[in-house]
Design an enzyme around this catalytic site. Structure first.
Site, PDB file in Angstrom:
ATOM      1  N   GLN A 197       5.163  90.005  -6.362  1.00  0.00           N
ATOM      2  CA  GLN A 197       3.956  90.836  -6.462  1.00  0.00           C
ATOM      3  C   GLN A 197       3.618  91.454  -5.112  1.00  0.00           C
ATOM      4  O   GLN A 197       3.573  90.759  -4.091  1.00  0.00           O
ATOM      5  CB  GLN A 197       2.758  90.028  -6.952  1.00  0.00           C
ATOM      6  N   CYS A 207      -6.668  91.220  -7.670  1.00  0.00           N
ATOM      7  CA  CYS A 207      -7.212  90.247  -6.725  1.00  0.00           C
ATOM      8  C   CYS A 207      -8.665  90.587  -6.395  1.00  0.00           C
ATOM      9  O   CYS A 207      -8.967  91.709  -5.992  1.00  0.00           O
ATOM     10  CB  CYS A 207      -6.382  90.232  -5.445  1.00  0.00           C
ATOM     11  N   ASN A 249      -4.527  86.728 -19.512  1.00  0.00           N
ATOM     12  CA  ASN A 249      -4.669  85.795 -18.394  1.00  0.00           C
ATOM     13  C   ASN A 249      -6.136  85.409 -18.259  1.00  0.00           C
ATOM     14  O   ASN A 249      -7.021  86.191 -18.578  1.00  0.00           O
ATOM     15  CB  ASN A 249      -4.148  86.477 -17.116  1.00  0.00           C
TER      16      ASN A 249
END
Length: 328
Positions: free
Chosen positions: A72, A102, A202
């Protein structure tokens, strides 16, 4: 633009999430040994990778030439992102994932990570640059949006698919939620309905039951497990067994659990060096002791061990409480 197809061997669709400071080489190797369709490296900042900042290269190490692994990358400028992608792919990475999820302030204040969801036109330029730079599959990880007033994941996913992204993972929270509250799996369905590429759910995947509910609510093609696997590296294999009928993992108990933890600890010492490895290991040892139900006094002794040798001696006792080792 036609997306490069994902490898056919990414089965089962139960993937390990990238987690900064956690999903390093030793941990990813351990999770992969139990069984996972895909493991993802820690986020690698493109500028730091290009400047060869110490420690950055190690974050991507497992991705180089290893199947079932994605590296990533993160950044805010198209040219460095593309160059970092070329470098990693040239060294053998099989899949490159772009971080747009993030929530950390030090990342979003630099206009990368989930901050890119506030500037979708700019984000698409980064995606296009990375896709054009490499021949390997490029995937994307985002949140639902920046906040409740900007839930634009479905629109970004649609545009990313047109730009050549071949899979997208959605964390079912906004950036401004960080990790508070519960992941909204139902909101992920809007992304699934917007694209033809695989969508992975997720957030709060902490057990096989939670994984099944996430799929039911989201309509997603698979799940990505993050914090739920801390201290339980076998969790992904348990989820895979429950959802897809893969072999049931043998969850280590007693001496077997202690052996596994000691092996992981020593792998971290070997990877980072003794001094740094001992510090990095503490969080993992803490999670393992949470799983084992280690008494508080013994826990303190393990985490404050003066030397690795002393820590290893204490691990035997600390890891044999055998409480709650099997996920619900």
């Amino acid at each position: 633009m036609t997306a490069t197809r994902l490898p056919n061997d990414l089965f089962p669709p139960v993937f390990l999430a990238p987690m900064a400071g956690i999903t390093d080489l030793p941990y990813r190797t351990l999770v992969a040994r139990f069984g996972a369709g895909l493991v993802v490296s820690e986020m690698v900042a493109s500028q730091e990778l290009l400047s060869r900042r110490p420690g950055t290269r190690e974050k991507a190490e497992l991705g180089l030439g290893v199947e079932g692994t994605a590296v990533q990358i993160a950044g805010r400028e198209a040219a460095p992102m593309a160059e970092a992608a070329r470098m990693i792919a040239g060294q053998g990475a099989r899949i490159i994932d772009i971080n747009m999820g993030c929530p950390a302030k030090k990342v979003t204040q630099g206009a990368s990570g989930s901050a890119l969801m506030k500037t979708p036109d700019h984000a698409l330029r980064l995606i296009e640059a990375v896709v054009a730079a490499v021949d390997v599959p490029v995937t994307l990880k985002t949140r639902l949006g920046w906040d409740d007033e900007m839930l634009n994941a479905a629109d970004i996913a649609r545009r990313a698919e047109a730009a050549g992204i071949c899979m997208i993972t959605i964390h079912g929270r906004t950036r401004c939620q960080f990790y508070k509250g519960r992941a909204n799996w139902r909101a992920i369905r809007r992304v699934k309905d917007a694209v033809e590429i695989p969508v992975i759910a997720n957030g709060d995947i902490t057990s096989p039951r939670a994984a099944r509910r996430a799929l039911d609510h989201s309509g997603a093609d698979g799940v990505m497990v993050g914090r739920g696997a801390q201290g339980r590296p076998w969790l992904l294999a348990q989820v895979s067994h429950a959802l897809y009928g893969t072999p049931e993992p043998r969850v280590p108990q007693g001496k077997g659990f202690a052996d596994m933890v000691e092996e992981h600890y020593e792998a971290m010492l070997g990877f980072y060096g003794v001094e740094l490895g001992a510090r990095v290991a503490r969080k993992h040892l803490g999670w393992y002791m949470d799983t084992a139900g280690t008494p508080a006094e013994l826990r303190r002794a393990v985490l404050t061990g003066a030397t690795p040798g002393r820590t290893v001696k204490l691990l035997r006792e600390a890891m044999t409480a055998d409480r709650a080792l099997v996920a619900a």
